[in-house]
Design an enzyme around this catalytic site. Sequence first.
Site, PDB file in Angstrom:
ATOM      1  N   ASP A 168     -24.875   2.129   4.364  1.00  0.00           N
ATOM      2  CA  ASP A 168     -24.115   2.431   3.153  1.00  0.00           C
ATOM      3  C   ASP A 168     -23.870   1.117   2.426  1.00  0.00           C
ATOM      4  O   ASP A 168     -24.166   0.041   2.958  1.00  0.00           O
ATOM      5  CB  ASP A 168     -22.815   3.184   3.456  1.00  0.00           C
ATOM      6  CG  ASP A 168     -21.883   2.439   4.400  1.00  0.00           C
ATOM      7  OD1 ASP A 168     -22.256   1.345   4.881  1.00  0.00           O
ATOM      8  OD2 ASP A 168     -20.777   2.941   4.664  1.00  0.00           O
ATOM      9  N   TYR A 170     -22.380  -2.342   0.751  1.00  0.00           N
ATOM     10  CA  TYR A 170     -21.428  -3.340   1.248  1.00  0.00           C
ATOM     11  C   TYR A 170     -20.015  -2.935   0.812  1.00  0.00           C
ATOM     12  O   TYR A 170     -19.791  -2.619  -0.365  1.00  0.00           O
ATOM     13  CB  TYR A 170     -21.744  -4.722   0.674  1.00  0.00           C
ATOM     14  CG  TYR A 170     -23.020  -5.337   1.195  1.00  0.00           C
ATOM     15  CD1 TYR A 170     -23.181  -5.628   2.553  1.00  0.00           C
ATOM     16  CD2 TYR A 170     -24.054  -5.669   0.317  1.00  0.00           C
ATOM     17  CE1 TYR A 170     -24.355  -6.208   3.019  1.00  0.00           C
ATOM     18  CE2 TYR A 170     -25.235  -6.257   0.790  1.00  0.00           C
ATOM     19  CZ  TYR A 170     -25.372  -6.525   2.138  1.00  0.00           C
ATOM     20  OH  TYR A 170     -26.528  -7.106   2.603  1.00  0.00           O
ATOM     21  N   PHE A 181     -28.863  -3.705   1.062  1.00  0.00           N
ATOM     22  CA  PHE A 181     -28.873  -5.090   1.551  1.00  0.00           C
ATOM     23  C   PHE A 181     -28.815  -6.145   0.444  1.00  0.00           C
ATOM     24  O   PHE A 181     -28.660  -7.332   0.726  1.00  0.00           O
ATOM     25  CB  PHE A 181     -30.093  -5.363   2.450  1.00  0.00           C
ATOM     26  CG  PHE A 181     -30.140  -4.475   3.659  1.00  0.00           C
ATOM     27  CD1 PHE A 181     -29.273  -4.688   4.722  1.00  0.00           C
ATOM     28  CD2 PHE A 181     -31.025  -3.418   3.733  1.00  0.00           C
ATOM     29  CE1 PHE A 181     -29.298  -3.865   5.840  1.00  0.00           C
ATOM     30  CE2 PHE A 181     -31.057  -2.579   4.849  1.00  0.00           C
ATOM     31  CZ  PHE A 181     -30.189  -2.806   5.898  1.00  0.00           C
ATOM     32  N   HIS A 291     -29.847  -2.651  13.212  1.00  0.00           N
ATOM     33  CA  HIS A 291     -29.337  -3.070  11.905  1.00  0.00           C
ATOM     34  C   HIS A 291     -29.282  -4.591  11.840  1.00  0.00           C
ATOM     35  O   HIS A 291     -28.903  -5.252  12.818  1.00  0.00           O
ATOM     36  CB  HIS A 291     -27.940  -2.479  11.688  1.00  0.00           C
ATOM     37  CG  HIS A 291     -27.478  -2.540  10.271  1.00  0.00           C
ATOM     38  ND1 HIS A 291     -26.956  -3.695   9.716  1.00  0.00           N
ATOM     39  CD2 HIS A 291     -27.459  -1.599   9.286  1.00  0.00           C
ATOM     40  CE1 HIS A 291     -26.632  -3.449   8.461  1.00  0.00           C
ATOM     41  NE2 HIS A 291     -26.928  -2.192   8.168  1.00  0.00           N
TER      42      HIS A 291
END
Length: 313
Positions: A168, A170, A181, A291
């Site tokens: 999801d 930041y 990202f 991740h």
Amino acid sequence: MLVSQVGVYMLVPSDPVHILSVPPVSVTVWSICHISLRVISPGAPFQRAASPPPAAMLLSCAFTGFVATHRFRALPPVLRTPTGFARGLATVRASSSGSTAATSDWELPPSWSAALPGLLDTPALVQLRDALRVERESHNILPRPEETFAAFEACAFEEVRVVILGQDPYPTPGHAMGLSFSVRPDVRPLPGSLRNIYKELETDLGVPPAPHGCLQAWAEQGVFLLNPTLSVRAGAPGSHSELGWRHLTDAAISALSSRREGIVFLLWGKAAEAKAALVDETVHAVLRAPHPRLGSGSGLGLGLGSGAGLRLT
């Protein structure tokens, strides 16, 4: 607009709002030609404008270019951002026509609308839209409304070559900008996930870290930077994971899988890996990895960048 040694031909839209739909440089050119040359309106035959004396043309261009550029910069910020320009234009048109329907932030760009016809009008997505509106009334929701569909706007359906699935946005205010990202160019320090991505790039490919964290250049080369969840409360990771975004993002992944061939899917983290079932692995390549926030050296599969012909910085 056609320019030659003997004259300038130009078509100016009759609706003044349309001038907002062209890029800043074109706005400057429009003002230069509007003042310095003879202008025609839609429907009228093209006519050659009289060529002004070179000195007068130079002075006029310099002056009107300066004025036009500063007028453009004076527009509301939403009209000057790459991801928000089209939505801002839609908002201006809606307000000028007296419409009160706030739908400009809830539209997919044409290529994705064609790939997912009518999806945003289904009950599940209408419920999601309403729930998101209620959330925004009482919480700081990231990213900004006009950036919600930035991933779709930055990479057309038919141009997708690589899909990087995250989790999801930041949750830190000022970081999320609609691409998984990615952060705004001025964000310092970079989030840990992005720092680890850059470390992996350097380890695998010898690519030095970029001086910023904006991945817009990747999207423009066909990298679909998608989070399964497209919004989050500030300071609360995962807070919108059950809001209903899966109805949209799952449909997007499924459409890419069924209607395209040879796409590389990078699934980073458990939320992303859960989407593997939506991808036909006999047609596409699927790479799974932890991740990036868990640290570099985990094998993110970024070595594909060299083989895919992508510029990774």
